[in-house]
Design an enzyme around this catalytic site. Structure first.
Site, PDB file in Angstrom:
ATOM      1  N   CYS A  58      28.772 -53.746 -11.581  1.00  0.00           N
ATOM      2  CA  CYS A  58      28.216 -54.433 -10.405  1.00  0.00           C
ATOM      3  C   CYS A  58      27.816 -53.475  -9.283  1.00  0.00           C
ATOM      4  O   CYS A  58      27.128 -53.869  -8.343  1.00  0.00           O
ATOM      5  CB  CYS A  58      29.201 -55.460  -9.873  1.00  0.00           C
ATOM      6  SG  CYS A  58      29.479 -56.815 -11.034  1.00  0.00           S
ATOM      7  N   HIS A 100      27.248 -56.973  -2.162  1.00  0.00           N
ATOM      8  CA  HIS A 100      27.287 -57.474  -3.541  1.00  0.00           C
ATOM      9  C   HIS A 100      27.755 -58.928  -3.493  1.00  0.00           C
ATOM     10  O   HIS A 100      28.651 -59.288  -2.729  1.00  0.00           O
ATOM     11  CB  HIS A 100      28.230 -56.621  -4.371  1.00  0.00           C
ATOM     12  CG  HIS A 100      28.457 -57.166  -5.742  1.00  0.00           C
ATOM     13  ND1 HIS A 100      27.428 -57.589  -6.541  1.00  0.00           N
ATOM     14  CD2 HIS A 100      29.602 -57.366  -6.456  1.00  0.00           C
ATOM     15  CE1 HIS A 100      27.924 -58.028  -7.691  1.00  0.00           C
ATOM     16  NE2 HIS A 100      29.237 -57.907  -7.657  1.00  0.00           N
ATOM     17  N   ASN A 157      27.138 -64.315  -9.350  1.00  0.00           N
ATOM     18  CA  ASN A 157      27.216 -62.851  -9.384  1.00  0.00           C
ATOM     19  C   ASN A 157      26.248 -62.324 -10.452  1.00  0.00           C
ATOM     20  O   ASN A 157      26.497 -62.498 -11.646  1.00  0.00           O
ATOM     21  CB  ASN A 157      28.658 -62.445  -9.703  1.00  0.00           C
ATOM     22  CG  ASN A 157      28.857 -60.938  -9.746  1.00  0.00           C
ATOM     23  OD1 ASN A 157      27.896 -60.176  -9.736  1.00  0.00           O
ATOM     24  ND2 ASN A 157      30.105 -60.522  -9.798  1.00  0.00           N
TER      25      ASN A 157
HETATM   26  N1  COA Z   1      38.049 -74.091 -12.763  1.00  0.00           N
HETATM   27  C1  COA Z   1      39.241 -74.656 -12.529  1.00  0.00           C
HETATM   28  N2  COA Z   1      40.388 -73.965 -12.509  1.00  0.00           N
HETATM   29  C2  COA Z   1      40.309 -72.642 -12.744  1.00  0.00           C
HETATM   30  C3  COA Z   1      39.090 -71.986 -12.993  1.00  0.00           C
HETATM   31  C4  COA Z   1      37.924 -72.781 -12.990  1.00  0.00           C
HETATM   32  N3  COA Z   1      36.708 -72.250 -13.212  1.00  0.00           N
HETATM   33  N4  COA Z   1      39.330 -70.676 -13.176  1.00  0.00           N
HETATM   34  C5  COA Z   1      40.659 -70.510 -13.042  1.00  0.00           C
HETATM   35  N5  COA Z   1      41.261 -71.691 -12.798  1.00  0.00           N
HETATM   36  C6  COA Z   1      42.660 -71.969 -12.590  1.00  0.00           C
HETATM   37  C7  COA Z   1      43.572 -70.977 -13.263  1.00  0.00           C
HETATM   38  O1  COA Z   1      43.765 -71.308 -14.602  1.00  0.00           O
HETATM   39  C8  COA Z   1      44.826 -71.102 -12.443  1.00  0.00           C
HETATM   40  O2  COA Z   1      45.521 -72.244 -12.886  1.00  0.00           O
HETATM   41  P1  COA Z   1      47.114 -72.230 -12.978  1.00  0.00           P
HETATM   42  O3  COA Z   1      47.603 -71.994 -11.581  1.00  0.00           O
HETATM   43  O4  COA Z   1      47.420 -73.579 -13.512  1.00  0.00           O
HETATM   44  O5  COA Z   1      47.458 -71.105 -13.909  1.00  0.00           O
HETATM   45  C9  COA Z   1      44.323 -71.390 -11.049  1.00  0.00           C
HETATM   46  O6  COA Z   1      42.966 -71.850 -11.196  1.00  0.00           O
HETATM   47  C10 COA Z   1      44.356 -70.181 -10.143  1.00  0.00           C
HETATM   48  O7  COA Z   1      43.757 -69.096 -10.857  1.00  0.00           O
HETATM   49  P2  COA Z   1      43.550 -67.702 -10.199  1.00  0.00           P
HETATM   50  O8  COA Z   1      42.813 -66.824 -11.144  1.00  0.00           O
HETATM   51  O9  COA Z   1      44.847 -67.226  -9.647  1.00  0.00           O
HETATM   52  O10 COA Z   1      42.608 -68.126  -8.962  1.00  0.00           O
HETATM   53  P3  COA Z   1      42.100 -67.281  -7.758  1.00  0.00           P
HETATM   54  O11 COA Z   1      42.387 -67.998  -6.501  1.00  0.00           O
HETATM   55  O12 COA Z   1      42.503 -65.847  -7.863  1.00  0.00           O
HETATM   56  O13 COA Z   1      40.532 -67.359  -7.952  1.00  0.00           O
HETATM   57  C11 COA Z   1      38.714 -66.011  -8.734  1.00  0.00           C
HETATM   58  C12 COA Z   1      39.946 -66.843  -9.124  1.00  0.00           C
HETATM   59  C13 COA Z   1      38.147 -65.418 -10.014  1.00  0.00           C
HETATM   60  C14 COA Z   1      37.705 -66.918  -8.089  1.00  0.00           C
HETATM   61  C15 COA Z   1      39.133 -64.905  -7.754  1.00  0.00           C
HETATM   62  O14 COA Z   1      40.257 -64.236  -8.231  1.00  0.00           O
HETATM   63  C16 COA Z   1      38.032 -63.921  -7.521  1.00  0.00           C
HETATM   64  O15 COA Z   1      37.001 -64.242  -6.987  1.00  0.00           O
HETATM   65  N6  COA Z   1      38.276 -62.636  -7.879  1.00  0.00           N
HETATM   66  C17 COA Z   1      37.293 -61.602  -7.729  1.00  0.00           C
HETATM   67  C18 COA Z   1      36.322 -61.734  -8.844  1.00  0.00           C
HETATM   68  C19 COA Z   1      35.159 -60.831  -8.661  1.00  0.00           C
HETATM   69  O16 COA Z   1      34.720 -60.622  -7.581  1.00  0.00           O
HETATM   70  N7  COA Z   1      34.694 -60.333  -9.790  1.00  0.00           N
HETATM   71  C20 COA Z   1      33.521 -59.569  -9.874  1.00  0.00           C
HETATM   72  C21 COA Z   1      33.650 -58.271  -9.226  1.00  0.00           C
HETATM   73  S1  COA Z   1      32.201 -57.400  -9.535  1.00  0.00           S
END
Ligand code: COA
Length: 324
Positions: free
Chosen positions: A114, A251, A281
């Site tokens: 990215c 980004h 993204n």
């Molecule tokens: N829909 C519904 N629930 C979802 C889901 C979706 N698309 N994706 C994950 N969940 C659930 C998980 O299973 C978890 O459930 P649980 O508590 O029962 O286990 C819960 O939501 C929380 O998951 P978690 O991964 O801890 O959520 P989060 O608040 O960290 O958000 C992201 C997840 C991916 C949105 C966040 O971590 C993020 O944006 N990270 C950075 C990603 C990024 O920028 N990547 C690219 C970089 S180039």
């Protein structure tokens, strides 16, 4: 005397097909509400079979050249950032070269996930400064839809396809800080963090083309810290204050990370370019796509100071400060 790289054109391409959160939640255990709340994403563009990285890059490059009033003959080099090339080789950059009708110079692909566009911009800027090239197309083009596990709700909802391009052209020696062009780029990487965001295969691995794997929480944590450092680093290196920045073009991974960077710079929300709601993204394409949109609609104008930053798998991260 070193030359300065002027950003004379910018353009983008998005696939025709738009996929909403509602469409995803029809086949996946997710919801529009969850995706919007956690990421700010409402929809993404998904490439059709003909919309490959080379196809989209060529369309974006054409738009950038058009804006610059430049022709194929003005292109000395094409640097294309992608993690989803059309083929292992020739480089996707050279497929673009052929489609543009460029018959000289050189080109290559660059892999920095990215952060690929920032890396490519940095390489191009260096080449122009030392006189190795006069006109360089810098492109980010990605079809992440082909490397996503569409059953993994933790990743597939976050990404989209697209391409963005800028054309950089050498300007005469310009040493005064207010001069237009690429003022600085700063690149960083930490390979020891390679396992928090990666693709578990490649053409070099038999029968494993690979899908994207991510520890979202860890990536989020590093993104906020590293990008904040990168923003400070760019300003300090140029002797500039936060208030000097006219636009943040970050980004586009997650609205919460983008908002945190805007607050860090003390910029009002309307000075931060956001496309993640509509593009999701698009990896290496996200920064030039956002820049293209804000230039096309007249927000970003000649003379404005634009700070770009990105972080991606690797980890890779960095910044570019450009006076338009
Ligand atoms: N829909 C519904 N629930 C979802 C889901 C979706 N698309 N994706 C994950 N969940 C659930 C998980 O299973 C978890 O459930 P649980 O508590 O029962 O286990 C819960 O939501 C929380 O998951 P978690 O991964 O801890 O959520 P989060 O608040 O960290 O958000 C992201 C997840 C991916 C949105 C966040 O971590 C993020 O944006 N990270 C950075 C990603 C990024 O920028 N990547 C690219 C970089 S180039």
């Amino acid at each position: 005397m070193m030359k300065r790289a002027l950003l004379t054109g910018v353009g983008g391409y998005l696939p025709e097909r738009v996929v909403s959160n509602a469409e995803l939640s029809a086949s996946l255990d997710t919801s529009d509400e969850w995706i919007r709340e956690r990421t700010g994403i409402a929809q993404r563009h998904v490439a059709g079979a003909h919309e490959t990285a080379a196809f989209m890059a060529t369309a974006a490059a054409r738009a950038a050249l058009r804006m610059a009033g430049a022709a194929a003959g003005d292109v000395d080099a094409i640097i294309l950032a992608t993690s989803t090339p059309d083929q292992a080789f020739p480089a996707t950059a050279l497929r673009v070269q052929a489609m543009l009708g460029v018959t000289r110079g050189f080109g290559f692909d660059l892999s920095a996930a990215c952060c690929g566009f920032i890396y490519a911009l940095s390489v191009a800027d260096g080449m122009i400064r030392v006189g190795q090239a006069e006109g360089v197309l810098v492109i980010g083009s990605e079809v992440y839809s082909r490397i996503l596990d569409w059953q993994d709700r933790g990743t597939c909802v976050l990404f989209g396809d697209g391409a963005g391009a800028v054309f950089l052209q050498a300007a005469g020696p310009a040493v005064e800080p207010a001069a237009r062009g690429v003022l600085s780029t700063h690149l960083h990487a930490q390979g020891t963090l390679g396992d928090i965001l990666y693709v578990d295969g490649a053409v070099g691995q038999r029968d494993r083309p690979g899908t994207l794997v991510m520890n979202g929480r860890e990536v989020f944590r590093h993104a906020v810290t590293r990008l904040a450092e990168a923003v400070d680093e760019a300003l300090v290196a140029n002797g500039l204050q936060r208030r000097d920045v006219d636009w943040l073009v970050p980004h586009q991974a997650n609205l919460r990370i983008i908002d945190a960077m805007g607050r860090k710079l003390g910029l009002p929300a309307e000075r931060v370019v956001v496309t993640v709601d509509r593009h999701a993204n698009t990896s290496a394409a996200s920064v030039p796509l956002a820049l293209a949109e804000a230039v096309a609609d007249g927000r970003i104008r000649r003379g404005d100071l634009v700070l770009m930053e990105a972080l991606g798998g690797g980890l890779t991260w960095g910044s570019a400060l450009v006076r338009m």
